[in-house]
Design a protein around this motif. Structure first.
Motif, PDB file in Angstrom:
ATOM      1  N   VAL A  20      12.079  16.977  -5.561  1.00 41.30           N
ATOM      2  CA  VAL A  20      12.635  16.332  -6.758  1.00 41.30           C
ATOM      3  C   VAL A  20      12.260  14.858  -6.766  1.00 41.30           C
ATOM      4  CG1 VAL A  20      14.781  15.610  -7.901  1.00 41.30           C
ATOM      5  CG2 VAL A  20      14.537  17.959  -7.080  1.00 41.30           C
ATOM      6  N   PHE A  21      12.418  14.205  -5.622  1.00 43.56           N
ATOM      7  CA  PHE A  21      12.109  12.775  -5.535  1.00 43.56           C
ATOM      8  C   PHE A  21      10.629  12.522  -5.823  1.00 43.56           C
ATOM      9  CE2 PHE A  21      15.764  12.139  -2.253  1.00 43.56           C
ATOM     10  CZ  PHE A  21      16.696  12.330  -3.251  1.00 43.56           C
TER      11      PHE A  21
ATOM     12  N   LYS B 169       0.950   7.373  -7.661  1.00 40.46           N
ATOM     13  CA  LYS B 169      -0.165   8.227  -7.274  1.00 40.46           C
ATOM     14  C   LYS B 169      -0.214   8.317  -5.746  1.00 40.46           C
ATOM     15  CE  LYS B 169      -2.741   6.870 -11.354  1.00 40.46           C
ATOM     16  NZ  LYS B 169      -1.787   5.908 -11.880  1.00 40.46           N
ATOM     17  N   PRO B 170      -0.787   9.397  -5.189  1.00 37.59           N
ATOM     18  CA  PRO B 170      -0.762   9.616  -3.743  1.00 37.59           C
ATOM     19  C   PRO B 170      -1.277   8.449  -2.893  1.00 37.59           C
ATOM     20  CG  PRO B 170      -1.534  11.584  -4.852  1.00 37.59           C
ATOM     21  CD  PRO B 170      -1.426  10.509  -5.898  1.00 37.59           C
ATOM     22  N   ASP B 171      -2.315   7.753  -3.318  1.00 36.56           N
ATOM     23  CA  ASP B 171      -2.894   6.683  -2.499  1.00 36.56           C
ATOM     24  C   ASP B 171      -2.369   5.288  -2.842  1.00 36.56           C
ATOM     25  OD1 ASP B 171      -4.403   8.438  -1.009  1.00 36.56           O
ATOM     26  OD2 ASP B 171      -6.140   8.301  -2.331  1.00 36.56           O
ATOM     27  N   ASP B 172      -1.400   5.196  -3.720  1.00 42.17           N
ATOM     28  CA  ASP B 172      -0.913   3.889  -4.167  1.00 42.17           C
ATOM     29  C   ASP B 172      -0.438   2.993  -3.020  1.00 42.17           C
ATOM     30  OD1 ASP B 172      -1.489   4.339  -6.798  1.00 42.17           O
ATOM     31  OD2 ASP B 172       0.593   4.582  -7.455  1.00 42.17           O
ATOM     32  N   LYS B 173       0.383   3.527  -2.108  1.00 46.71           N
ATOM     33  CA  LYS B 173       0.972   2.691  -1.058  1.00 46.71           C
ATOM     34  C   LYS B 173      -0.102   2.091  -0.157  1.00 46.71           C
ATOM     35  CE  LYS B 173       4.968   2.441   1.916  1.00 46.71           C
ATOM     36  NZ  LYS B 173       6.142   3.136   2.423  1.00 46.71           N
ATOM     37  N   LYS B 174      -1.153   2.863   0.135  1.00 46.39           N
ATOM     38  CA  LYS B 174      -2.257   2.355   0.966  1.00 46.39           C
ATOM     39  C   LYS B 174      -2.945   1.170   0.299  1.00 46.39           C
ATOM     40  CE  LYS B 174      -3.273   6.840   2.961  1.00 46.39           C
ATOM     41  NZ  LYS B 174      -4.221   7.956   2.970  1.00 46.39           N
ATOM     42  N   GLN B 175      -2.904   1.134  -1.027  1.00 46.41           N
ATOM     43  CA  GLN B 175      -3.541   0.067  -1.794  1.00 46.41           C
ATOM     44  C   GLN B 175      -2.564  -1.061  -2.128  1.00 46.41           C
ATOM     45  OE1 GLN B 175      -5.453   1.803  -5.227  1.00 46.41           O
ATOM     46  NE2 GLN B 175      -6.236   3.498  -4.025  1.00 46.41           N
ATOM     47  N   GLY B 176      -1.333  -0.957  -1.598  1.00 45.24           N
ATOM     48  CA  GLY B 176      -0.353  -1.996  -1.868  1.00 45.24           C
ATOM     49  C   GLY B 176       0.305  -1.874  -3.226  1.00 45.24           C
ATOM     50  N   ILE B 177       0.239  -0.685  -3.820  1.00 51.68           N
ATOM     51  CA  ILE B 177       0.847  -0.439  -5.128  1.00 51.68           C
ATOM     52  C   ILE B 177       2.003   0.533  -4.922  1.00 51.68           C
ATOM     53  CG2 ILE B 177       0.477   0.494  -7.441  1.00 51.68           C
ATOM     54  CD1 ILE B 177      -2.567  -0.039  -6.926  1.00 51.68           C
ATOM     55  N   VAL B 178       3.208   0.101  -5.251  1.00 48.41           N
ATOM     56  CA  VAL B 178       4.363   0.981  -5.101  1.00 48.41           C
ATOM     57  C   VAL B 178       5.230   0.870  -6.352  1.00 48.41           C
ATOM     58  CG1 VAL B 178       6.307   1.660  -3.646  1.00 48.41           C
ATOM     59  CG2 VAL B 178       4.302   0.598  -2.605  1.00 48.41           C
ATOM     60  N   PRO B 179       4.895   1.655  -7.393  1.00 49.71           N
ATOM     61  CA  PRO B 179       5.690   1.589  -8.615  1.00 49.71           C
ATOM     62  C   PRO B 179       7.132   2.060  -8.387  1.00 49.71           C
ATOM     63  CG  PRO B 179       3.998   3.280  -8.818  1.00 49.71           C
ATOM     64  CD  PRO B 179       3.776   2.585  -7.525  1.00 49.71           C
ATOM     65  N   ILE B 180       7.303   3.022  -7.477  1.00 53.58           N
ATOM     66  CA  ILE B 180       8.632   3.521  -7.094  1.00 53.58           C
ATOM     67  C   ILE B 180       8.479   4.282  -5.785  1.00 53.58           C
ATOM     68  CG2 ILE B 180       8.509   5.728  -8.310  1.00 53.58           C
ATOM     69  CD1 ILE B 180      11.625   3.457  -8.234  1.00 53.58           C
ATOM     70  N   ASP B 181       9.495   4.226  -4.936  1.00 57.30           N
ATOM     71  CA  ASP B 181       9.476   4.937  -3.665  1.00 57.30           C
ATOM     72  C   ASP B 181      10.888   5.447  -3.420  1.00 57.30           C
ATOM     73  OD1 ASP B 181       8.585   5.933  -1.212  1.00 57.30           O
ATOM     74  OD2 ASP B 181       9.016   4.071  -0.172  1.00 57.30           O
ATOM     75  N   ILE B 182      11.069   6.758  -3.472  1.00 58.09           N
ATOM     76  CA  ILE B 182      12.383   7.357  -3.271  1.00 58.09           C
ATOM     77  C   ILE B 182      12.332   8.140  -1.969  1.00 58.09           C
ATOM     78  CG2 ILE B 182      14.162   8.855  -4.214  1.00 58.09           C
ATOM     79  CD1 ILE B 182      12.849   8.430  -6.985  1.00 58.09           C
ATOM     80  N   ASP B 183      13.150   7.723  -1.015  1.00 59.09           N
ATOM     81  CA  ASP B 183      13.162   8.358   0.298  1.00 59.09           C
ATOM     82  C   ASP B 183      14.497   9.032   0.558  1.00 59.09           C
ATOM     83  OD1 ASP B 183      10.577   7.487   1.202  1.00 59.09           O
ATOM     84  OD2 ASP B 183      11.428   5.495   1.460  1.00 59.09           O
ATOM     85  N   LEU B 184      14.448  10.150   1.264  1.00 58.69           N
ATOM     86  CA  LEU B 184      15.647  10.819   1.742  1.00 58.69           C
ATOM     87  C   LEU B 184      15.854  10.366   3.182  1.00 58.69           C
ATOM     88  CD1 LEU B 184      17.886  12.869   1.227  1.00 58.69           C
ATOM     89  CD2 LEU B 184      16.314  14.670   1.987  1.00 58.69           C
ATOM     90  N   LEU B 185      16.850   9.526   3.388  1.00 60.63           N
ATOM     91  CA  LEU B 185      17.089   8.966   4.716  1.00 60.63           C
ATOM     92  C   LEU B 185      17.952   9.877   5.578  1.00 60.63           C
ATOM     93  CD1 LEU B 185      17.823   5.225   3.820  1.00 60.63           C
ATOM     94  CD2 LEU B 185      15.628   6.350   4.240  1.00 60.63           C
ATOM     95  N   GLN B 186      18.908  10.546   4.941  1.00 62.07           N
ATOM     96  CA  GLN B 186      19.812  11.423   5.677  1.00 62.07           C
ATOM     97  C   GLN B 186      20.158  12.614   4.808  1.00 62.07           C
ATOM     98  OE1 GLN B 186      23.066   9.427   7.603  1.00 62.07           O
ATOM     99  NE2 GLN B 186      24.351  11.245   7.587  1.00 62.07           N
ATOM    100  N   TRP B 187      20.250  13.768   5.422  1.00 61.29           N
ATOM    101  CA  TRP B 187      20.665  14.988   4.737  1.00 61.29           C
ATOM    102  C   TRP B 187      21.752  15.618   5.585  1.00 61.29           C
ATOM    103  CZ3 TRP B 187      20.385  20.318   5.728  1.00 61.29           C
ATOM    104  CH2 TRP B 187      20.620  21.132   4.624  1.00 61.29           C
ATOM    105  N   ASN B 188      22.949  15.713   5.011  1.00 59.44           N
ATOM    106  CA  ASN B 188      24.137  16.125   5.761  1.00 59.44           C
ATOM    107  C   ASN B 188      24.274  15.208   6.974  1.00 59.44           C
ATOM    108  OD1 ASN B 188      24.833  18.090   3.900  1.00 59.44           O
ATOM    109  ND2 ASN B 188      23.677  19.682   4.951  1.00 59.44           N
TER     110      ASN B 188
END
Length: 106
Positions: A55-56, A66-85
């Motif tokens: 979903v994220f 896009k898949p390679d954005d972070k490697k290029q220093g482009i991060v329009p949005i980054d949604i991480d799941l830090l903990q589950w239960n």
């Protein structure tokens, strides 16, 4: 603003989701010179961790990531799941000062 759009999309999937205030932080392990706007969210859902991650990723793609954005220093949005239960999925992120502060404030 991308964080606003992400909030709207997350609310569509999870109407009872709770959000923290947003805070600016410096990038870590990413070749960016500008700050990130970060926000914490808590949600009660029957979805598995893998389904939540899907979903994220769908939301990130919808916003324009896009898949390679972070490697290029482009991060329009980054949604991480830090903990589950009770399972911490990103222990290094859970130690970041802003994560600790945002969790404490929720």
């Amino acid at each position: 603003m991308n964080i606003r759009r992400a909030t709207e999309l997350l609310l569509q999937y999870f109407p009872s989701i709770c959000f923290s205030e947003a805070v600016y932080t410096e990038p870590v392990a990413c070749p960016l010179s500008s700050s990130f706007l970060n926000r914490m969210a808590l949600v009660d859902t029957p979805l598995s961790a893998d389904d939540l991650k899907l979903v994220f990723k769908q939301i990130e793609v919808t916003i324009g990531r896009k898949p390679d954005d972070k490697k290029q220093g482009i991060v329009p949005i980054d949604i991480d799941l830090l903990q589950w239960n009770d399972r911490v999925l990103k222990p290094e992120d859970m130690q970041r000062e802003y994560v600790i502060s945002l969790l404490a404030a929720m």
